[in-house]
Design a protein around this motif. Structure first.
Motif, PDB file in Angstrom:
ATOM      1  N   LEU A  37       0.848  -1.202   0.000  1.00 56.80           N
ATOM      2  CA  LEU A  37       0.000   0.000   0.000  1.00 56.80           C
ATOM      3  C   LEU A  37       0.884   1.253   0.000  1.00 56.80           C
ATOM      4  CD1 LEU A  37      -3.004   0.705   0.117  1.00 56.80           C
ATOM      5  CD2 LEU A  37      -2.767   0.969   2.566  1.00 56.80           C
ATOM      6  N   ASP A  90       1.435   4.311  -2.836  1.00 58.72           N
ATOM      7  CA  ASP A  90       1.443   5.730  -2.489  1.00 58.72           C
ATOM      8  C   ASP A  90       2.720   6.411  -2.983  1.00 58.72           C
ATOM      9  OD1 ASP A  90      -0.972   5.628  -1.302  1.00 58.72           O
ATOM     10  OD2 ASP A  90      -0.296   6.134   0.711  1.00 58.72           O
ATOM     11  N   HIS A  93       0.419  12.233  -5.996  1.00 51.74           N
ATOM     12  CA  HIS A  93      -0.369  13.337  -5.441  1.00 51.74           C
ATOM     13  C   HIS A  93      -0.658  13.131  -3.967  1.00 51.74           C
ATOM     14  CE1 HIS A  93      -0.761  15.580  -9.042  1.00 51.74           C
ATOM     15  NE2 HIS A  93      -1.033  14.492  -9.705  1.00 51.74           N
ATOM     16  N   GLN A  94       0.351  12.682  -3.235  1.00 50.46           N
ATOM     17  CA  GLN A  94       0.173  12.472  -1.805  1.00 50.46           C
ATOM     18  C   GLN A  94       0.364  13.790  -1.049  1.00 50.46           C
ATOM     19  OE1 GLN A  94      -0.704   9.442  -0.731  1.00 50.46           O
ATOM     20  NE2 GLN A  94      -0.796   8.996  -2.900  1.00 50.46           N
ATOM     21  N   ARG A  95      -0.154  13.803   0.137  1.00 53.84           N
ATOM     22  CA  ARG A  95       0.070  14.901   1.056  1.00 53.84           C
ATOM     23  C   ARG A  95       1.201  14.504   1.992  1.00 53.84           C
ATOM     24  NH1 ARG A  95      -2.790  17.372   5.522  1.00 53.84           N
ATOM     25  NH2 ARG A  95      -2.814  19.571   5.003  1.00 53.84           N
ATOM     26  N   LYS A 116       3.095  13.209   4.945  1.00 49.84           N
ATOM     27  CA  LYS A 116       2.531  12.427   6.053  1.00 49.84           C
ATOM     28  C   LYS A 116       3.544  11.405   6.531  1.00 49.84           C
ATOM     29  CE  LYS A 116       0.448   9.190   2.803  1.00 49.84           C
ATOM     30  NZ  LYS A 116      -0.780   8.543   2.344  1.00 49.84           N
ATOM     31  N   GLU A 148       3.519   7.390   7.972  1.00 53.23           N
ATOM     32  CA  GLU A 148       2.712   6.211   8.265  1.00 53.23           C
ATOM     33  C   GLU A 148       3.632   5.141   8.825  1.00 53.23           C
ATOM     34  OE1 GLU A 148       0.413   5.106   4.836  1.00 53.23           O
ATOM     35  OE2 GLU A 148      -0.964   6.785   5.109  1.00 53.23           O
ATOM     36  N   GLU A 149       3.201   4.523   9.889  1.00 53.61           N
ATOM     37  CA  GLU A 149       4.013   3.481  10.509  1.00 53.61           C
ATOM     38  C   GLU A 149       3.590   2.125   9.993  1.00 53.61           C
ATOM     39  OE1 GLU A 149       4.415   3.432  14.697  1.00 53.61           O
ATOM     40  OE2 GLU A 149       4.180   5.605  14.853  1.00 53.61           O
ATOM     41  N   LEU A 179       0.457  28.886  -2.295  1.00 43.83           N
ATOM     42  CA  LEU A 179       0.898  27.546  -2.676  1.00 43.83           C
ATOM     43  C   LEU A 179       2.039  27.071  -1.779  1.00 43.83           C
ATOM     44  CD1 LEU A 179       0.687  27.964  -6.552  1.00 43.83           C
ATOM     45  CD2 LEU A 179      -0.878  26.731  -5.059  1.00 43.83           C
ATOM     46  N   ARG A 213       2.487  27.973   1.338  1.00 46.15           N
ATOM     47  CA  ARG A 213       1.886  27.621   2.615  1.00 46.15           C
ATOM     48  C   ARG A 213       1.266  26.234   2.561  1.00 46.15           C
ATOM     49  NH1 ARG A 213      -3.368  30.203   5.383  1.00 46.15           N
ATOM     50  NH2 ARG A 213      -4.194  29.388   3.440  1.00 46.15           N
ATOM     51  N   ARG A 214       0.548  25.970   1.440  1.00 40.88           N
ATOM     52  CA  ARG A 214      -0.092  24.665   1.286  1.00 40.88           C
ATOM     53  C   ARG A 214       0.945  23.548   1.269  1.00 40.88           C
ATOM     54  NH1 ARG A 214      -3.636  23.975  -3.943  1.00 40.88           N
ATOM     55  NH2 ARG A 214      -3.286  21.732  -4.017  1.00 40.88           N
ATOM     56  N   PHE A 264      -6.352   1.646   4.590  1.00 38.12           N
ATOM     57  CA  PHE A 264      -6.975   2.178   3.366  1.00 38.12           C
ATOM     58  C   PHE A 264      -7.773   3.444   3.670  1.00 38.12           C
ATOM     59  CE2 PHE A 264      -6.558  -2.356   2.051  1.00 38.12           C
ATOM     60  CZ  PHE A 264      -5.785  -2.131   0.919  1.00 38.12           C
ATOM     61  N   ARG A 289      -7.206   5.573   5.896  1.00 33.81           N
ATOM     62  CA  ARG A 289      -6.262   6.657   6.097  1.00 33.81           C
ATOM     63  C   ARG A 289      -6.037   7.411   4.789  1.00 33.81           C
ATOM     64  NH1 ARG A 289      -1.332   4.892   9.942  1.00 33.81           N
ATOM     65  NH2 ARG A 289      -0.580   3.945   8.033  1.00 33.81           N
ATOM     66  N   ASP A 290      -6.039   6.659   3.689  1.00 32.40           N
ATOM     67  CA  ASP A 290      -5.917   7.269   2.367  1.00 32.40           C
ATOM     68  C   ASP A 290      -7.128   8.160   2.048  1.00 32.40           C
ATOM     69  OD1 ASP A 290      -3.477   6.212   1.572  1.00 32.40           O
ATOM     70  OD2 ASP A 290      -4.266   5.879  -0.450  1.00 32.40           O
ATOM     71  N   ASP A 321      -6.750  11.271   3.967  1.00 32.92           N
ATOM     72  CA  ASP A 321      -5.775  12.150   3.319  1.00 32.92           C
ATOM     73  C   ASP A 321      -6.394  12.866   2.119  1.00 32.92           C
ATOM     74  OD1 ASP A 321      -3.786  11.660   5.062  1.00 32.92           O
ATOM     75  OD2 ASP A 321      -2.678  10.268   3.801  1.00 32.92           O
ATOM     76  N   GLN A 336      -6.869  16.827   1.513  1.00 37.27           N
ATOM     77  CA  GLN A 336      -6.375  17.448   0.285  1.00 37.27           C
ATOM     78  C   GLN A 336      -7.483  18.243  -0.416  1.00 37.27           C
ATOM     79  OE1 GLN A 336      -4.552  14.272  -1.809  1.00 37.27           O
ATOM     80  NE2 GLN A 336      -2.851  15.522  -2.562  1.00 37.27           N
ATOM     81  N   ASP A 361      -7.965  21.428   1.394  1.00 30.06           N
ATOM     82  CA  ASP A 361      -6.833  22.298   1.059  1.00 30.06           C
ATOM     83  C   ASP A 361      -7.077  23.027  -0.255  1.00 30.06           C
ATOM     84  OD1 ASP A 361      -5.232  21.757   3.177  1.00 30.06           O
ATOM     85  OD2 ASP A 361      -3.558  20.992   2.007  1.00 30.06           O
ATOM     86  N   THR A 382      -7.673  26.983  -0.919  1.00 31.52           N
ATOM     87  CA  THR A 382      -6.766  27.722  -1.798  1.00 31.52           C
ATOM     88  C   THR A 382      -7.557  28.424  -2.895  1.00 31.52           C
ATOM     89  OG1 THR A 382      -5.099  26.038  -1.363  1.00 31.52           O
ATOM     90  CG2 THR A 382      -4.689  27.503  -3.195  1.00 31.52           C
ATOM     91  N   MET A 391      -7.909  32.430  -3.631  1.00 27.30           N
ATOM     92  CA  MET A 391      -7.553  32.976  -4.934  1.00 27.30           C
ATOM     93  C   MET A 391      -8.726  33.773  -5.525  1.00 27.30           C
ATOM     94  SD  MET A 391      -5.404  30.047  -6.876  1.00 27.30           S
ATOM     95  CE  MET A 391      -3.704  29.676  -6.413  1.00 27.30           C
TER      96      MET A 391
END
Lengths: 309, 309, 309, 309, 309
Positions: C39, C43, C48-50, C52, C54-55, C171, C173-174, D201, D203-204, D207, D211, D214, D218, D222
């Motif tokens: 998984l 990712d 397009h992940q943020r 983060k 993950e453990e 952007l 800041r984001r 999953f 958690r995705d 996220d 996003q 966010d 934004t 703008m």
């Protein structure tokens, strides 16, 4: 001083109210009698504290801000030492909002006479919080008045008045806000000096503080809204003024031009091309007709634009 | 260096103040004597830290921001190593707000001479926090002055001045804000080096920081409000200017048109239809009357619109 | 692939850096060698992940955003797998801010060569965070330049430039904001892979992130303030332009009217009432005097209004 | 109905999807078969719920909001009952974003066919969240287009379009926001129905929701910025228009006045004081020179003011 | 009074509804029968409470705010005493939103007849919360209407209407907001009087309150947005008006000037330099051509500026 010692034996609670604390001996004397913590005593005399609660071993030290007089927004610091059987308060100036409490003590009405120190402190703090309501009511009245003015006939001075109102509300907010944390801390921290029942009363003070903040915030948002309304109506007025100018200028400038043309002095005798209109049989009516047509056309254009409403 | 070792035996607390830390040997020497953690030492010398507290085994590392001089808004980093019996501070530049503390140490007044290291650190941190008040007072004075100007006679430069004031307050807020967390962490984290009594003193520092933030926020909101007032009074002035233009133009343009008409040169001898008014016995008075009526009518319209107030 | 297995035996920490991950076999191979969770691997490749943390059982999966190049505001995703003895990173594109780290590894300077995987990961994350400072410095320079322009000579293009600056800061800041939570989680969650000492280093990264956010917010507020200043100076300029128009028009329109009146052609021979002024001995001087008086009166009125400053 | 009972024996998970729930019998029948809690069933059919998770004994009740169609901003409620071996969903209308999930089930690809009920629910929730991205992309495209227009050639309609865009983003925010809490609650509350792996999953999904928020924020900032740019460029345009008017009027009004003066008809034969200029040998050139000088002087003044750029 | 005592034996729950509490005896009587806490009773009669929950030993005291009538924004305080087997409510005025509950009790439909006191209290609180929806719907309708007006044909009155709408929404927010905490506290605090099942129902009330807040906030942001749109379209209109004025004035002022020049009376017989054009064979056509050229040139300039669209 010895009197105070005596009184402490005779009454459930002794309330000592120190006003204009210039006398250092008196203060250190009181400090000795009631065992007031020196750091707290320093804070009590230093008049730029923020409302707060501080716990000392067998004592609560509370700083609150009181409004000077009814409807004023100037604040005055009041420091409380709350201990077993005594409340000592330090005020900056003469004149306070405790008259009501003093009356109740003098007349011996209500539970205030036989109450323990925590109830006495509550009664005084409650009087301080209640003292904010008249100031807010006054702000509310000002706001309502300004609302009427701004909507019906905005004047340049209104914006200054709104600015002053907003500044006053800002200062009130700054004064009220920390009391919320103060009461919250008194209710939540379960200090042995504060009985369970007094906590119920203090919950009321907390509610009043929250209500005060609510009102201040509502008034501030309303005042901000009024500034927008004011700016907008100034813009609308400018629009109206400009529309009148434009209509008058747009209609008459072409007319004046036509009149100017037939005011030129070209020598008709030199050539038949020089201003033959001036010699026409219906020259003048023709010129007037031309002007009417021009004015009519422009009026129609302006009317179509919707500027005549 | 050896001196410092000696002093550590003789005094309750040794305060070593390092200014303009260019000498790497000196710093590593100090690091060895006091057992300063290398990562913290790096931070102390690197001058772009944020105010913070970091705990090392037997040491507290504190970074604070000090204002350069009275009323300035430039900040300078001061790093503190607080350990058993010593305080080591690192300053970027000469000139600080510790003179007061040094005086008290020299004169041996107060408890500072015999105090443990945590009290010494408190005294220095307190001096840093107190150093912000003059800068804020200066901002307050500027704000008051600008308020007077903007309300009575707004000038284009006022908006620039307000902008600079807001920027200064923004920078002050950025400098002050993290100290709140710093003091909070010193009070709350119960590090063995910080005695219970010093915690009471640090509570005061915390209160001052909150008060500073309060004032900064209030000033910022006031400055924002003044910008609105400024924009509004500029709009009102424009309105007034345009009203004068419109009144003058609206009244005189139709009058000029009438005068232009009777200045046309149509040949009266060719036809009786050509400008018969010019030959009337009271033609001129009639024209003047027409003009007066037109002007009067427009004045009445303008008066009705409320533009003459 | 076998090389990597070998290397794992020989070095304290193996860092595998995958750039432009198009080769599915390579990735699944790496996944097998290091036991990367499927998984997380998905990712890592999905760009397009943020940011983060993950453990996974014996592994930390970290996603960070790196600025593309010095001073750019385009971001690129970097995924980290941190395990016992290895760090695997996945980058979207060639070109990164890790050159510095690679240099230190190649030259064997500092502790990076012998460090465990958590320190290697810290070094890379630190490089990413430091990569934001040049972009912010560039924004700061742009802001300063715009400030000078807007205050001295505002142009229509300034507002567009301020808008672009604000968008860039938005952007940034984001991009920066979630790293704060990322570092906070690495410091706080006490994963066994992150040693106590590395946590001290990560605290520095966290501080830098907070500092970056501080700067972005300050710049954004300054940019917003400049837009107000710009609007205000545009208004002031309009005011000035309108004042000149009004003064010229107000003075000359009445004068022109007077001149027009004496340009009318009423027949003086028909009647003594028709424009007798034209025949006065001092008719022309009288008309000029009338005009001067009118102009003087209006100038005085305008001067009194304070429009001539 | 009996079919459903049978299916429950044969498959790992049964997914019943109820669309346009008008049939009360059907719903109560389903309620009996799956033991759906009556209060939750009421909520499922009542279509104005807020996204939320509610735990019942052996069941999770989840309400989510789905976008109606690609790029639309109208939402439709989807209620989920998740139990051991079954997922029951209630949709308001035909048409959803589950086609993808249905395809995967039909083709038996991926793990969806053999998955337990929590994974099925995750797949559906994931499809709902992913359904928001096209709507946001559309908003992003509109924003970019408007940005180009506003900066290059602002039109009155732009402000209305920006207003509509902001309103759409406001509605999207209102729809997306509570899903964050929904996923957070599913991940954090450790309900026995949600396996540890499904939590990874989810958690995705969480996220993605963050996003989405966010991006919405934004875009909203703008759009607000663009409104400022629009207002500013309208002001700049007004300024430019007024500058042209002022330049033309300021130069020509004095010239016209001079011409008018020499168009007056004072009787030169009556007195030498009456308009002697008209009889000068170079009277006309003198007048033209006077006009040129006046125009030149005013042009110089205007040029000095910087209005000709 | 005795009736109430009797009823308490016969019914599961007794609901006593006190309206216009002027009768002190009645109130103290009720207080005795139901053992109402005196401090709470004081609050119940004092009509400026904030919505809140207070726990007394065997009693819950709840204060809520009810809207006066459908679509109104005036609130009325309702105080609840909830105990084992009874609910006592105190209302300020006649007229409430409990008719629905009363009907259900009278008709004996639903569970309300046999329910315990917590369910009865829930039913009443639910009716209060549902009473806010019509007021919000009315605000929504007003907002939509204003949106249409502002976008198609903004009038000065719109801004006042928007201001009133924003004020109403502000007051609604102030009324609704504390109910969120109220329901949260009822759900979370696990008071023995509130059964687990009623908690499920109260969760719905909580959801509705959150939804109400969502709608209020959305409407407020929309109203603020509309004020911007209004200001912008006023500016655009001013621009349009000024453009027409500028075009007309810019074209005709130079033309009028030319006509004025040839209307001057310089004595052509004195010198050949005096206005020779007047004697040219094609003098008049030349003047007309000059005017046409001037007008054409200016029109071309204006067209190039893009002001004719």
């Amino acid at each position: 001083m010895a009197d105070i010692e005596d009184m402490r034996k005779d009454f459930a609670t002794v309330w000592v109210d120190v006003i204009q604390f210039g006398d250092a001996d008196l203060i250190s004397g009181l400090g000795k009698i009631f065992g007031l913590h020196s750091l707290a005593l320093e804070d009590a005399v230093n008049t730029h504290q923020r409302p707060k609660v501080e716990e000392y071993d067998d004592q609560l030290f509370v700083v609150a801000l009181m409004l000077d007089a009814k409807g004023s927004i100037d604040t005055e610091q009041v420091a409380f030492f709350i201990g077993e059987g005594y409340v000592v308060t330090f005020q900056e100036k003469r004149g306070d909002c405790f008259e009501n409490v003093r009356d109740r003590i003098r007349k011996g009405t209500g539970r205030i006479r036989t109450a323990s120190s925590d109830y006495t402190a509550y009664a005084l703090l409650d009087a301080i919080v209640d003292g904010y309501f008249p100031a807010l009511e006054k702000s509310g009245d000002t706001l309502e008045l300004l609302e009427d003015h701004v909507i019906s006939s905005p004047k340049p001075s209104n914006i200054t008045e709104l600015h002053h109102l907003k500044r006053d509300l800002l200062l009130l907010r700054r004064a009220i806000w920390p009391h919320r944390e103060l009461f919250n801390s008194l209710i939540r921290d379960e200090h042995p000096l504060i009985s369970k029942e007094t906590r119920l009363f203090l919950r009321d003070c907390y509610d009043h503080t929250v209500q005060l903040m609510d009102i201040v915030e509502t008034y501030r948002e309303m005042a901000s809204g009024l500034i927008d309304v004011h700016l907008s109506s100034v813009s609308m007025k400018l629009n109206e003024v400009m529309k009148v100018l434009t209509i008058v200028a747009t209609i008459f400038i072409p007319l004046s031009f036509i009149a100017s043309v037939y005011g030129m002095n070209f020598d008709r005798e030199t050539s038949p091309w020089n201003m033959p209109e001036l010699g026409w049989y219906l020259g003048y009516p023709f010129a007037l007709l031309l002007m009417s047509a021009s004015a009519g056309g422009l009026l129609w254009y302006i009317w179509k634009k919707g500027w005549l409403q």
